[in-house]
Design an enzyme around this catalytic site. Structure first.
Site, PDB file in Angstrom:
ATOM      1  CG  ASP A 340      39.346  44.815  31.169  1.00  0.00           C
ATOM      2  OD1 ASP A 340      38.686  44.800  30.102  1.00  0.00           O
ATOM      3  OD2 ASP A 340      39.329  45.797  31.939  1.00  0.00           O
ATOM      4  NE  ARG A 344      36.401  47.900  35.093  1.00  0.00           N
ATOM      5  CZ  ARG A 344      37.052  47.206  36.012  1.00  0.00           C
ATOM      6  NH1 ARG A 344      36.438  46.847  37.138  1.00  0.00           N
ATOM      7  NH2 ARG A 344      38.307  46.872  35.836  1.00  0.00           N
ATOM      8  CG  ASP A 345      33.855  53.064  32.727  1.00  0.00           C
ATOM      9  OD1 ASP A 345      34.369  52.136  33.399  1.00  0.00           O
ATOM     10  OD2 ASP A 345      33.737  54.221  33.172  1.00  0.00           O
ATOM     11  CD  GLU A 346      39.061  49.237  33.004  1.00  0.00           C
ATOM     12  OE1 GLU A 346      40.052  48.872  32.363  1.00  0.00           O
ATOM     13  OE2 GLU A 346      39.063  49.369  34.239  1.00  0.00           O
ATOM     14  CG  ASP A 353      43.547  41.635  32.439  1.00  0.00           C
ATOM     15  OD1 ASP A 353      44.448  42.497  32.455  1.00  0.00           O
ATOM     16  OD2 ASP A 353      42.531  41.722  33.135  1.00  0.00           O
ATOM     17  CD1 TRP A 404      48.521  44.882  31.883  1.00  0.00           C
ATOM     18  CD2 TRP A 404      49.831  44.269  33.588  1.00  0.00           C
ATOM     19  NE1 TRP A 404      47.721  44.666  32.982  1.00  0.00           N
ATOM     20  CE2 TRP A 404      48.489  44.295  34.040  1.00  0.00           C
ATOM     21  CE3 TRP A 404      50.806  43.896  34.491  1.00  0.00           C
ATOM     22  CZ2 TRP A 404      48.129  43.981  35.347  1.00  0.00           C
ATOM     23  CZ3 TRP A 404      50.441  43.594  35.802  1.00  0.00           C
ATOM     24  CH2 TRP A 404      49.131  43.634  36.209  1.00  0.00           C
ATOM     25  CD  GLU A 604      38.765  44.329  38.505  1.00  0.00           C
ATOM     26  OE1 GLU A 604      37.575  44.685  38.655  1.00  0.00           O
ATOM     27  OE2 GLU A 604      39.629  45.037  37.939  1.00  0.00           O
ATOM     28  CG  HIS A 625      38.562  41.328  35.635  1.00  0.00           C
ATOM     29  ND1 HIS A 625      37.632  42.269  35.259  1.00  0.00           N
ATOM     30  CD2 HIS A 625      39.770  41.946  35.551  1.00  0.00           C
ATOM     31  CE1 HIS A 625      38.268  43.401  34.965  1.00  0.00           C
ATOM     32  NE2 HIS A 625      39.567  43.224  35.124  1.00  0.00           N
TER      33      HIS A 625
HETATM   34  C1  BGC Z   1      41.758  46.326  34.283  1.00  0.00           C
HETATM   35  C2  BGC Z   1      42.690  45.188  34.552  1.00  0.00           C
HETATM   36  C3  BGC Z   1      44.022  45.630  34.056  1.00  0.00           C
HETATM   37  C4  BGC Z   1      44.426  46.747  34.951  1.00  0.00           C
HETATM   38  C5  BGC Z   1      45.802  47.267  34.783  1.00  0.00           C
HETATM   39  C6  BGC Z   1      42.181  47.444  35.170  1.00  0.00           C
HETATM   40  O1  BGC Z   1      41.381  48.537  35.159  1.00  0.00           O
HETATM   41  O2  BGC Z   1      40.433  45.979  34.419  1.00  0.00           O
HETATM   42  O3  BGC Z   1      42.270  43.948  34.421  1.00  0.00           O
HETATM   43  O4  BGC Z   1      44.960  44.657  33.865  1.00  0.00           O
HETATM   44  O5  BGC Z   1      43.507  47.796  34.941  1.00  0.00           O
HETATM   45  O6  BGC Z   1      46.383  47.176  35.939  1.00  0.00           O
END
Ligand code: BGC
Length: 722
Positions: A340, A344-346, A353, A404, A604, A625
């Site tokens: 994504d 950040r912390d993801e 995505d 998703w 994003e 994003h």
């Molecule tokens: C992510 C998105 C992801 C979403 C889910 C977010 O925190 O960064 O890109 O698809 O969560 O809805």
């Protein structure tokens, strides 16, 4: 000797490492005899960095990001040129940090991660045919590393003055991972572009900041001058943007500290992080000796080695910059798995995505191998969990959401559409069916997808104040995707000569029930009904979509679900000029709005930064994003009109649609059969089209169709006054 890393044991450190500690394993050995070939097989439960006689071996961020519960990738490197013969001592040193593996929480995995388990085998063939193997065993020694700590989110701490201090003897073991080993099956991860600073300045807060001019995923290399003294400390923070006042802004990284700390030794030296990466455009020097400044740093982009296949150039500099930003968004989010965001912390393999951007990705770069690897992970997760979780590898949140989880059908179909490989499609056809079946099992209403927990039209602008969730009906979206996934499964089955009668029946029922149940109202609802073929009243629904766009001020208000298809839904139904208007719109909200705000990647949110210069929020606000960058597929597929007539472009349809809103458009797309070129421009009251095709083409220009044979070129002029 059979080279089989499966039979090699793992070594690990005891007691377990602290959370972010990096452990360095070393083995010294000699090789007597002339060396013909030497290959290093290696993997680790973490991220490893290997050196042989002080020279780095292998790819960054190895062994890669994977669904480690099901698959354990390893690498093979040719190290013949690095090996010393005779009495000279060789040193193989491999450091292991926490890496992506440390994110997993499944049974036994955190423990293995803390032990920094390593498996390595150096197979040497001598010229006389003798074969030797230096493999991980009880003779290896573990040390605390100069790389003191490393974490994907928090960054790296490296102390060049630190002596390698021996730790307790290694323990030797076999692990569950032995059954899961596979040679890394994606594109290798590489360093690519290097950026010298564009500028360096002091912010109003007094911070010394460097701007590299481009947001990238990767890291900073330090090349330090002779004057540096042992113990000098350099500390860097990373950021995507500056705030409204021009100060360094890190709040949107949330808990990810994204720091780099380097303790110098004496004299000139070069260093770059070894077990982590950052998403950034700016760095701030939090600490530095006086002799270190912007001239000592270079930013290096790190991503999977995908080959560029698409090129677009238009008469609009703003649109060209948007296109560049979309390319960068892809590179920055293609580090071994499609993510994504990189900062950040993801930094997770979000399925939504991925499916949203997949068609665009396949035009921009050759992504078959990259997606095949990710799809294999998805297939494992689906088999294990009974549905496709929203993140692959499923590090967290095993939610099952429409759009998703439908990556399970959309990604295989899109990849097949682009590259035409039946083996690929056959590999994932069972996954496509399993996904559709999992929806049939989960729904609360037959022939629709109702109930469950969905993301909806995520980040749609028609969301209620303070909500992430656009106004579109979740059940309608989910049911539309149920239809879409079923339709793609049928198409795939037909390509493969499979019996799909069951899915044809299901599709017929879903479509009829959808039409009987829902009246699409929002932009996104109308877009799905139109683009997925779920209405018998196309004209009325298309007009409704157009009216909604006009009523809200001639702009889109779509989120993750509607945005990738809005331009298609318009141009497929007689509103091509309105599609161009949205694409080229400069004010908020639009694609170009972010470009006008100085973006170098895709945001994003439409309003990641609002017109006052303030941020949408610090909570969930990435400037890198790629999802909304999906719009680029419309430029290839409609503006230039390049779509496959047969999967993989064995033959092609070329139906460009020129607009007066642009002076010209040049597009090239390198298929597996060669490069297709389409250009149009307005000149002397005419629109001039130029086409070159490596495969048989069915061309449509200005309502007239004709065939062009493989290898032919054509120029066609249309009088604009007609
Ligand atoms: C992510 C998105 C992801 C979403 C889910 C977010 O925190 O960064 O890109 O698809 O969560 O809805």
């Amino acid at each position: 000797m059979k080279k089989n890393i499966k039979d090699v044991l793992w070594i690990q450190c005891e007691p377990v490492a602290e959370r972010d500690d990096v452990v360095l394993y070393k083995k010294n050995f000699t090789v007597s005899g002339r060396i013909k070939r030497a290959e290093l097989f290696v993997t680790a439960c973490g991220v490893y960095c290997a050196t042989l006689n002080g020279e780095k071996v292998g790819m960054p961020m190895a062994p890669g990001f994977d669904s480690y519960e099901f698959r354990m990738p390893y690498q093979i490197y040719d190290v013949t040129h690095l090996l010393r013969m005779g009495d000279e001592l060789n040193e193989l040193a491999i450091s292991v940090g926490r890496g992506w593996y440390g994110w997993f929480t499944a049974e036994g995995m955190p423990e293995r991660s803390k032990r920094r388990s390593l498996k390595a085998a150096l197979y040497v063939t001598l010229e006389d045919g003798t074969e030797l193997c230096i493999e991980s065993d009880g003779d290896w020694r573990a040390f605390s590393s100069k790389c003191v700590s490393s974490d994907i989110y928090n960054g790296e701490y490296y102390d060049a003055t630190r002596a390698d201090t021996p730790l307790a003897p290694v323990t030797v073991t076999s692990l569950k991972e032995d059954e899961l080993l596979l040679l890394h099956d994606g594109e290798k991860i590489c360093e690519h572009e290097r950026f010298a600073p564009l500028s360096a300045f002091v912010t109003p807060k007094g911070e010394y900041v460097v701007d590299f001019g481009q947001e990238i995923t990767g890291y900073v290399e330090l090349a330090l001058p002779e004057a540096v003294r042992a113990g000098d400390v350099i500390e860097l923070s990373h950021a995507e943007v500056l705030d409204r006042d021009g100060n360094f802004y890190t709040a949107n990284y949330r808990s990810a500290k994204a720091k780099l700390t380097y303790v110098c030794r004496d004299g000139a030296q070069v260093y770059k992080p070894e077990h982590t990466f950052y998403g950034f455009r700016y760095i701030r020097f939090d600490k530095r000796p006086a002799c270190v400044d912007a001239s000592c740093v270079t930013a290096i982009a790190v991503y999977s080695d995908i080959k560029r296949t698409g090129r677009i150039e238009t008469s609009s500099p703003l649109l060209n910059r948007l296109i560049d930003n979309i390319f960068w968004g892809q590179k920055d989010n293609f580090l071994d798995v499609p993510t994504d965001c990189p900062q950040r912390d993801e930094r997770q393999g979000w399925t939504g995505d991925t499916e949203v951007f997949c068609r665009a990705a396949n035009y921009n770069f050759d992504c078959e191998k990259f997606y095949a690897r990710w799809m294999r992970m998805l297939a494992h997760e689906l088999n294990a969990r009974g549905h496709v979780p929203c993140i692959i590898p499923a590090v967290w949140r095993h939610k099952f959401s429409a759009a998703w989880s439908d990556a399970a059908t959309i990604v295989p179909w899109e990849v097949y559409r682009a590259y035409g490989d039946k083996k690929f499609l056959a590999e994932f056809f069972p996954t496509m069916k399993n996904h559709v079946d999992s929806v049939s099992a989960a729904t609360t209403t037959p022939n629709l997808w109702t109930g469950g927990d969905h993301y909806g039209d995520w980040l749609g602008l028609d969301a209620a104040e303070g909500s992430y969730d656009g106004a579109s009906d979740h059940d309608l979206i989910a049911s539309a995707y149920y239809a879409r996934s079923t339709e793609l499964t049928i198409k795939a089955g037909k390509e493969l000569g499979e019996d799909v009668a069951k899915y044809e029946e299901l599709y017929k029922n879903i479509r009829a029930t959808f039409i009987a149940t829902y009246t699409p109202k929002t932009q996104t609802e109308c877009i799905l009904a139109l683009h997925f073929g779920l209405t018998d009243e196309k004209e009325a629904v298309a007009k409704r979509l157009r009216d909604r766009i006009v009523a809200c001020g001639r702009h889109l208000e779509t989120g993750f679900v509607g945005t990738p298809y809005i331009l298609h839904a318009l141009s497929e139904n007689g509103y091509t000029e309105l599609a161009y208007e949205l694409l080229l719109r400069e004010g908020f909200p639009s694609w170009i709005y972010s470009v006008k705000c100085g973006a170098t990647t895709v945001w994003e949110h439409w309003d990641s930064r609002n017109e006052r210069g303030d941020f949408w929020s610090s909570d969930m606000n990435s400037f890198n994003h790629y999802a909304y960058g999906a719009a680029i597929d419309w430029i290839y597929g409609v503006a230039a009109g390049i779509t496959p007539a047969e999967p993989g472009y064995k033959s092609v349809n070329i139906a460009p649609r020129a607009t007066k809103k642009l002076e010209y458009l040049n597009v090239s797309y390198e298929t597996r059969h060669g490069e297709i070129k389409v250009a149009w421009e307005h000149k002397g009251g005419k629109t001039i089209y130029k086409i070159k095709t490596p495969c048989n083409a069915h061309v449509t220009i200005g309502g007239e169709s004709f065939e062009l044979a493989a290898g032919e070129e054509c120029t066609k002029q249309l009088d604009e006054s007609v």
